[in-house]
Design a protein around this motif. Structure first.
Motif, PDB file in Angstrom:
ATOM      1  N   GLY A  38      11.799   6.426   1.868  1.00  0.00           N
ATOM      2  CA  GLY A  38      10.246   7.027   1.058  1.00  0.00           C
ATOM      3  C   GLY A  38       9.589   8.444   0.864  1.00  0.00           C
ATOM      4  O   GLY A  38      10.396   9.329   0.970  1.00  0.00           O
ATOM      5  N   PRO A  39       8.534   7.988   0.294  1.00  0.00           N
ATOM      6  CA  PRO A  39       7.767   9.286  -0.084  1.00  0.00           C
ATOM      7  C   PRO A  39       7.251  10.169   1.316  1.00  0.00           C
ATOM      8  O   PRO A  39       7.684   9.961   2.016  1.00  0.00           O
ATOM      9  N   VAL A  40       6.796  11.510   0.841  1.00  0.00           N
ATOM     10  CA  VAL A  40       6.674  12.322   1.250  1.00  0.00           C
ATOM     11  C   VAL A  40       4.882  12.155   1.121  1.00  0.00           C
ATOM     12  O   VAL A  40       4.495  12.392   0.087  1.00  0.00           O
ATOM     13  N   THR A  41       3.622  11.934   1.561  1.00  0.00           N
ATOM     14  CA  THR A  41       2.268  11.858   1.599  1.00  0.00           C
ATOM     15  C   THR A  41       1.154  13.129   2.570  1.00  0.00           C
ATOM     16  O   THR A  41       1.861  13.269   3.725  1.00  0.00           O
ATOM     17  N   TYR A  42       0.239  13.340   1.342  1.00  0.00           N
ATOM     18  CA  TYR A  42      -0.176  14.064   2.194  1.00  0.00           C
ATOM     19  C   TYR A  42      -2.142  13.166   1.396  1.00  0.00           C
ATOM     20  O   TYR A  42      -2.017  12.566   0.465  1.00  0.00           O
ATOM     21  N   ALA A  43      -2.693  13.553   2.224  1.00  0.00           N
ATOM     22  CA  ALA A  43      -3.858  13.610   1.994  1.00  0.00           C
ATOM     23  C   ALA A  43      -5.053  14.707   2.695  1.00  0.00           C
ATOM     24  O   ALA A  43      -4.809  14.935   3.372  1.00  0.00           O
ATOM     25  N   ALA A  44      -6.163  14.548   1.795  1.00  0.00           N
ATOM     26  CA  ALA A  44      -7.546  15.119   1.429  1.00  0.00           C
ATOM     27  C   ALA A  44      -8.827  14.833   1.896  1.00  0.00           C
ATOM     28  O   ALA A  44      -9.255  13.825   0.931  1.00  0.00           O
ATOM     29  N   VAL A  45      -9.042  15.956   2.872  1.00  0.00           N
ATOM     30  CA  VAL A  45     -10.735  14.142   3.252  1.00  0.00           C
ATOM     31  C   VAL A  45     -11.303  15.595   3.098  1.00  0.00           C
ATOM     32  O   VAL A  45     -11.572  16.545   4.095  1.00  0.00           O
ATOM     33  N   VAL A  46     -13.017  15.217   2.386  1.00  0.00           N
ATOM     34  CA  VAL A  46     -13.910  16.074   2.540  1.00  0.00           C
ATOM     35  C   VAL A  46     -14.906  15.293   3.629  1.00  0.00           C
ATOM     36  O   VAL A  46     -16.074  14.498   2.891  1.00  0.00           O
ATOM     37  N   LEU A  47     -15.536  15.887   4.663  1.00  0.00           N
ATOM     38  CA  LEU A  47     -16.531  15.400   5.058  1.00  0.00           C
ATOM     39  C   LEU A  47     -18.021  15.950   5.340  1.00  0.00           C
ATOM     40  O   LEU A  47     -18.144  17.333   4.611  1.00  0.00           O
ATOM     41  N   PRO A  48     -18.657  14.920   5.511  1.00  0.00           N
ATOM     42  CA  PRO A  48     -20.054  15.191   4.957  1.00  0.00           C
ATOM     43  C   PRO A  48     -20.064  16.308   6.287  1.00  0.00           C
ATOM     44  O   PRO A  48     -20.010  16.194   6.996  1.00  0.00           O
ATOM     45  N   ARG A  49     -22.253  17.570   5.617  1.00  0.00           N
ATOM     46  CA  ARG A  49     -21.921  17.945   7.101  1.00  0.00           C
ATOM     47  C   ARG A  49     -23.468  17.317   7.641  1.00  0.00           C
ATOM     48  O   ARG A  49     -23.187  18.622   9.058  1.00  0.00           O
ATOM     49  N   ASP A  50     -24.126  16.544   7.339  1.00  0.00           N
ATOM     50  CA  ASP A  50     -24.981  15.832   7.885  1.00  0.00           C
ATOM     51  C   ASP A  50     -24.449  15.159   8.955  1.00  0.00           C
ATOM     52  O   ASP A  50     -25.960  14.302   9.419  1.00  0.00           O
ATOM     53  N   ARG A  51     -23.445  14.219   9.128  1.00  0.00           N
ATOM     54  CA  ARG A  51     -23.333  13.294  10.001  1.00  0.00           C
ATOM     55  C   ARG A  51     -22.076  13.178  10.679  1.00  0.00           C
ATOM     56  O   ARG A  51     -21.047  13.992  10.565  1.00  0.00           O
TER      57      ARG A  51
END
Length: 215
Positions: A38-51
């Protein structure tokens, strides 16, 4: 920055230092590097500042059910999510390091908002030369909420790919082992040889004498 208490949830301390300067911050993490198929998988996540989203943890310490719940919540909570895969064929052709760079870039490029800063899990800059500033955080999934979120999203996304592939490669029980060298996977390799989803350049797979691609 205050020390993280062992067992405590990942904090937003790293993010807040960049947010104070107005930066858009993405946490980035991978899954699948040690699998044999199978693959190698990356995720990128931008979280909100106010919650704040509670219960985020390194994906490895969460049950599949909790990971899936949190990944679903992140879809509406996060300001942006990007996922990038590098296939087993790309891993064979390019090598793991290059494939990881490609998958990480694909994850960042898939974000709906371009990050000013990327928080990277580990001590290796797998995004060298690609846009934003980076901060490398060893055990980042334990210390940064953004990286923990990325670890969850990446794990759930890759697991779903492997579960979906299981019916086409049924002897290997990828829905159970996700391509990692678990006993049922090893037994199937001994019996049937590698399939088209395996990483054929890897020594344990290359050593198999029978290749039965139709599985």
């Amino acid at each position: 920055m205050a020390a993280t208490v062992p067992g405590a949830p990942p904090s937003l301390d790293h993010e807040r230092r960049w947010w104070a300067n107005g930066a858009v911050v993405a946490g980035i993490d991978e899954v699948g590097r040690g699998a044999w198929a199978g693959p190698v998988t990356y995720a990128a996540v931008v979280l909100p500042r106010d919650r704040r989203m509670y219960k985020l943890r390194d994906s490895k310490v969460l049950s599949p059910e909790v990971r899936a719940q949190l990944a679903g919540r992140l879809r509406t909570f996060a300001l942006g999510i990007g996922i990038g895969h590098a296939s087993n064929h790309e891993i064979d052709r390019l090598g793991m390091s290059a494939a990881m760079r490609i998958a990480a870039r694909r994850a960042v490029d898939a974000l709906p908002v371009w990050p000013d800063v990327c928080l990277l899990d580990g001590a290796w800059d797998f995004l060298a030369g690609h846009g934003a500033q980076k901060e490398l955080i060893v055990r980042g999934d334990a210390y940064s909420a953004s990286i923990a979120a990325a670890s969850i999203v990446a794990k759930v996304a890759r697991d779903r790919l492997m579960i979906a592939a299981c019916s086409r490669h049924s002897p290997y029980r990828f829905s159970s082992n996700k391509g990692y060298p678990a006993p049922d996977h090893l037994a199937a390799l001994d019996d049937a040889g590698p399939c088209a989803l395996h990483r054929h350049s890897w020594a344990p797979i290359a050593s198999q004498r029978q290749i039965r691609l139709p599985w």
